[in-house]
Design an enzyme around this catalytic site. Sequence first.
Site, PDB file in Angstrom:
ATOM      1  N   ASP A 106       0.800  -1.226   0.000  1.00 46.85           N
ATOM      2  CA  ASP A 106       0.000   0.000   0.000  1.00 46.85           C
ATOM      3  C   ASP A 106       0.833   1.278   0.000  1.00 46.85           C
ATOM      4  OD1 ASP A 106      -1.632  -2.101   0.694  1.00 46.85           O
ATOM      5  OD2 ASP A 106      -2.142  -1.321   2.670  1.00 46.85           O
ATOM      6  N   GLN A 122       4.416   0.743   1.960  1.00 46.98           N
ATOM      7  CA  GLN A 122       4.631  -0.491   2.716  1.00 46.98           C
ATOM      8  C   GLN A 122       5.721  -1.287   2.021  1.00 46.98           C
ATOM      9  OE1 GLN A 122       2.206  -2.258   5.433  1.00 46.98           O
ATOM     10  NE2 GLN A 122       2.802  -0.156   5.799  1.00 46.98           N
TER      11      GLN A 122
HETATM   12  C1  FRU Z   1      -3.804  -3.887   2.514  1.00 44.17           C
HETATM   13  C2  FRU Z   1      -3.162  -4.291   3.835  1.00 44.17           C
HETATM   14  C3  FRU Z   1      -3.578  -3.355   4.937  1.00 44.17           C
HETATM   15  C4  FRU Z   1      -2.455  -3.517   5.911  1.00 44.17           C
HETATM   16  C5  FRU Z   1      -1.272  -3.640   4.993  1.00 44.17           C
HETATM   17  C6  FRU Z   1      -0.148  -4.485   5.522  1.00 44.17           C
HETATM   18  O1  FRU Z   1      -3.053  -4.292   1.429  1.00 44.17           O
HETATM   19  O2  FRU Z   1      -3.504  -5.626   4.143  1.00 44.17           O
HETATM   20  O3  FRU Z   1      -4.843  -3.634   5.480  1.00 44.17           O
HETATM   21  O4  FRU Z   1      -2.331  -2.434   6.776  1.00 44.17           O
HETATM   22  O5  FRU Z   1      -1.752  -4.194   3.790  1.00 44.17           O
HETATM   23  O6  FRU Z   1       0.947  -4.448   4.677  1.00 44.17           O
END
Ligand code: FRU
Length: 541
Positions: A106, A122
Amino acid sequence: MSLELLVELAGGVNNIRRILAPAGRITVAVHQPEPSPLPETISAEWVLGERQLSVTRGDITDAQLRALGEQISIKQREAATPHLEPQSSHYRPTWHIAPPQGLVNDPNGFVYHDGAYHLFYQWYPYSCEHKDKHWVHLKSNDLINWHHQSIALTPSDWFDSHGVFSGHAVSQDDGLWVFYTGNVRLGEERYRQTTQCMAHSVDGKTFVKHGPVIRELPEGVTEHFRDPKIFYANDKWFMILGAQTTALEGRLAVYHSPDLIHWTFDKLYGDELAPFGYMWECPDWFTLGDESFLVFGPQGIKDDNPHHTIGHQNRIFRMTLDEHDAFHFIEGWQLDAGFDFYAPQSMQTPDGRRVMVGWMGLPDEVNQPSCEDGWIHQLTTLRELRWQDGRIVQAPVQEIRDLRGAEQALTLSNTSIDLGTKSFELQLTLPWGSELQLMQNSDYAVRLIADEKLRVLRFDRSQTELREGDVIRELPLDCTDITLTILADSSSLEVFINHGEKVMTSRVFTPADATKITALGGAIDATFYLLNGSFQTYPLS
Ligand code: FRU
């Protein structure tokens, strides 16, 4: 026992992989088994291949744990920094944000702050797997050239030991505040412990964690409770979160705060949509003119089309927030009808535009051809959202035009043209009954088919190197002509349809020499621009 002694007996801070705080205890997981025999006050066990040493918490304070977390984060940054060296790969985009190595998912903390655009993502640095997530920080002055700043947050603390999960940022006079979900897994059962955490940066570069601002879950939800978005309305701060009820249904959880620090639970919203998936992830909230919108990722929604098997969806709802702080869902749409669009976030530019970026990838998928080059997934083109004649319309941000080479007129036909590149913009009208083949060589092609009989635009990536995911998306269209703006970038195609009324976003993997384009069903005039980006700079500056 003191925390210092525990650390010493565990072999020193360099040997500590993570800290955990299960009820009444403090646990450190170590890289190498402890060097010497342990006193009886320490219990040691192997948990899923990880050596963990635990003591009763006693009077060990949050501040002491945070200080240890800070030392662990220095080590984690040192270990991850070499993974910011981009691996060469013909799948690597030239103007989309992609991880130099490892896995991106994300976008996070997308915000305009102190005269610049900030965006985080992320990141798992070490392999194409969903493991302990870090936040990487990028900055831009123009929404085009993004400069890596730092590994802003690492999973160094007891409240985020298994991932600094997704969240948003708030720009204030006293600095940049980021909110995220701390993800922790405890024991053999990997029991999830979820908190909502805050970190602050005075200079927009270095982030100091303040730890959880919400430690307990409200009644009626599971530990799937995450991805805070913060906004100000009705004279207070709102935090909205994706949630799962104990009946395993997705909902929106809402908290209020006077000061961003103290949060009071309001309630769960979304009963009027139920059943609507088993979990909602990554909510975003914004206004376009006088209208308010909620974007989120409902999971587990079934589609009638047998080709559409993936439950990780994207939705936008027109909403109202009334004077009693209650949320009402009015009407909703799919935001992107392609294969790979998830967890988007948006931000308002100083000139008032609402700009969104999404993850061009999907949960669960961890095997695509780019993994051979050590990385997977990417972010989407930044797109501007507008509310026009009762509809959401999307367009690539105007800044993308700065990447354009000279305009070229092309006539596409059943004699293929070799574009010599996979990074371009193409504008054309696709007549019903015709087909476009892109990123093509003698064995591979992506096909965009205007199926006259079914009145669908079919995006077919079955003839590509894709390793996981659906291969056909069908978008019903009720129009006489299908106008397309196609953005291609090495291993992606984003198709803006009928002036952005619909969008289909997809990763597509074909060999490096698959640079041809063909039109079947009659000649098509098109406008072509090479898109040439030096979109990201490495290493960290
Ligand atoms: C969505 C998700 C979010 C979480 C993140 C972890 O892709 O699952 O809900 O915070 O990725 O990487």
